[in-house]
Design an enzyme around this catalytic site. Structure first.
Site, PDB file in Angstrom:
ATOM      1  N   LYS A  86       0.833  -1.211   0.000  1.00 33.37           N
ATOM      2  CA  LYS A  86       0.000   0.000   0.000  1.00 33.37           C
ATOM      3  C   LYS A  86       0.866   1.258   0.000  1.00 33.37           C
ATOM      4  CE  LYS A  86      -2.267  -1.357   3.667  1.00 33.37           C
ATOM      5  NZ  LYS A  86      -1.756  -2.741   3.776  1.00 33.37           N
ATOM      6  N   THR A  87       1.886   1.289   0.832  1.00 34.43           N
ATOM      7  CA  THR A  87       2.784   2.450   0.859  1.00 34.43           C
ATOM      8  C   THR A  87       3.527   2.593  -0.462  1.00 34.43           C
ATOM      9  OG1 THR A  87       3.076   2.199   3.256  1.00 34.43           O
ATOM     10  CG2 THR A  87       4.697   3.536   2.084  1.00 34.43           C
ATOM     11  N   ASP A 131      -1.279   6.737   6.371  1.00 32.95           N
ATOM     12  CA  ASP A 131      -1.268   5.304   6.666  1.00 32.95           C
ATOM     13  C   ASP A 131      -2.157   5.028   7.878  1.00 32.95           C
ATOM     14  OD1 ASP A 131      -0.603   2.675   6.377  1.00 32.95           O
ATOM     15  OD2 ASP A 131       1.386   2.846   7.272  1.00 32.95           O
ATOM     16  N   THR A 180      -5.643  -1.311   6.980  1.00 32.65           N
ATOM     17  CA  THR A 180      -5.721  -2.767   7.065  1.00 32.65           C
ATOM     18  C   THR A 180      -7.095  -3.214   7.529  1.00 32.65           C
ATOM     19  OG1 THR A 180      -4.838  -2.648   9.323  1.00 32.65           O
ATOM     20  CG2 THR A 180      -3.256  -3.023   7.540  1.00 32.65           C
ATOM     21  N   ARG A 239       6.610  -8.372   1.649  1.00 33.88           N
ATOM     22  CA  ARG A 239       7.490  -7.921   2.735  1.00 33.88           C
ATOM     23  C   ARG A 239       8.157  -9.108   3.418  1.00 33.88           C
ATOM     24  NH1 ARG A 239       4.482  -4.214   6.572  1.00 33.88           N
ATOM     25  NH2 ARG A 239       5.049  -2.638   5.024  1.00 33.88           N
TER      26      ARG A 239
END
Length: 364
Positions: A86-87, A131, A180, A239
């Site tokens: 997302k980032t 975020d 999230t 990640r």
């Protein structure tokens, strides 16, 4: 942070602080050191993004239409589990539009004045990335409604009957929110996003491509079967794939010839207690306690947490989601139940299961 600057790959090497802190390798959240390393591995354009084909195509269309109109793109909401990019997509939006990116987070905006200060510093076309936007305070959320829709905010000066609201115009900007837990966003805030994208977990072949790309950036020599092994244990999350790659790289440099082959990857991941299905020590401890001590359940989450020596929130938010997704754990009104897949994963024989009503597996 100016993310357009080229990152020196020498800076990607593990720091002493990172080596001294043994992090849960399969945790999809990132700490400060993790973010610094990820910065060098992130794709910089939509064309470099692996996977998320539907979101990538939709977002590319939105950005291209905005460029042709010469206007800022609509506000974008990105939702999905941690570690899926997302980032990265927020950074790519700013890069594709050739505009600065301003970063903040929902927990950091505790008062409406905090948000007003951020908004007043924006220039036309800027991308504001928030975020964990669902954790923003309610007064700030209400101020954000007007800012996103009318590009203005009312700053209240004074208190009580003498309070005065001063309208403050804001240049057109693009809000990019990441969450999230999209269900916690108020409806009025959700409706103000012109484009909403939900990121899905990645397939093993997509993670394989990501591992190969990251290995090239890190200067790591790995074989095709070594890359596939890392990808298959990464829980569908880039990640985690990049984190496992760096740990296998460490193992190869210290205990092998520096080449990430299949045997090296298997030995490294065995050392770090990540098994063939991507389960780590905590995941297996939950299943082991559930099957061996409680006969497969049902067991209450608090009892389960005490049995494995962890906090209830750790079991519920860290271990449980992946176990449920892989079909090894079921949430029922009476507690957590181990499925036959969990018994087989531990090498145990599941007990005879009586026929049960399907409502037993309704979530609590």
């Amino acid at each position: 942070m100016n993310w357009d600057d080229d990152t020196d790959l020498d800076e990607v090497e593990l720091t002493g602080a990172e080596l001294g802190h043994l992090q849960r390798l399969t945790d999809a959240d990132a700490d400060g050191d993790e973010r610094a390393v990820e910065a060098a591995l992130r794709p910089k354009t939509l064309d470099e993004v692996v996977g998320q084909v539907r979101v990538r195509d939709q977002l590319g269309l939105v950005l291209e239409a905005a460029r042709r109109r010469g206007r800022a793109p609509d506000h974008v909401l990105l939702s999905g589990p941690p570690g899926l990019g997302k980032t990265t997509l927020a950074m790519i939006i700013a890069a594709e539009m050739s505009t600065p990116l301003r970063l903040t987070s929902g927990p950091a905006i505790t008062h409406a004045g905090d948000l007003a200060a951020i908004l007043s510093g924006l220039n036309e076309g800027d991308v504001l990335f928030v975020d964990e936007i669902h954790r923003m305070s309610r007064p700030a959320e209400e101020m954000l409604y007007m800012a996103m829709e009318d590009f203005r905010v009312d700053v209240v000066i004074g208190k009580g009957p003498g309070a005065t609201a001063i309208p403050l115009e804001i240049p057109p900007f693009t809000m990019v929110g990441a969450t999230t837990r999209a269900g916690l966003l108020p409806g009025p805030l959700r409706d103000r996003f012109g484009f909403t994208a939900h990121l899905e977990f990645y397939e093993p072949d997509e993670l394989d491509q990501i591992v190969h790309r990251s290995a090239g950036l890190l200067g790591v020599h790995l074989t095709a079967d070594g890359s596939s092994e890392i990808a298959s244990r990464s829980r569908g999350t880039p990640r985690i794939a990049n984190r496992l790659l760096r740990r296998v790289r460490d193992y190869a440099q210290v205990r092998a010839d520096g080449i990430l082959t299949l045997p090296v990857a298997q030995s490294a991941l065995e050392l770090f207690e990540v098994d063939e299905s991507g389960l780590d020590r905590l995941d297996r401890a939950v299943l082991d306690v559930l099957c061996r001590r409680f006969g497969g359940g049902p067991v209450g989450i608090s009892t389960l947490a005490v049995a494995v020596g962890e906090e209830r929130e750790t079991v519920e938010e860290v271990a449980e989601p992946f176990l449920v997704r892989t079909g090894m754990l079921a949430r029922t009104p009476r507690g957590r139940v181990a499925t036959p897949a969990a018994w087989h994963h531990l090498g145990l024989t599941p007990p005879a299961m009586p026929t049960v009503d399907s409502t037993l597996f309704d979530e609590v």
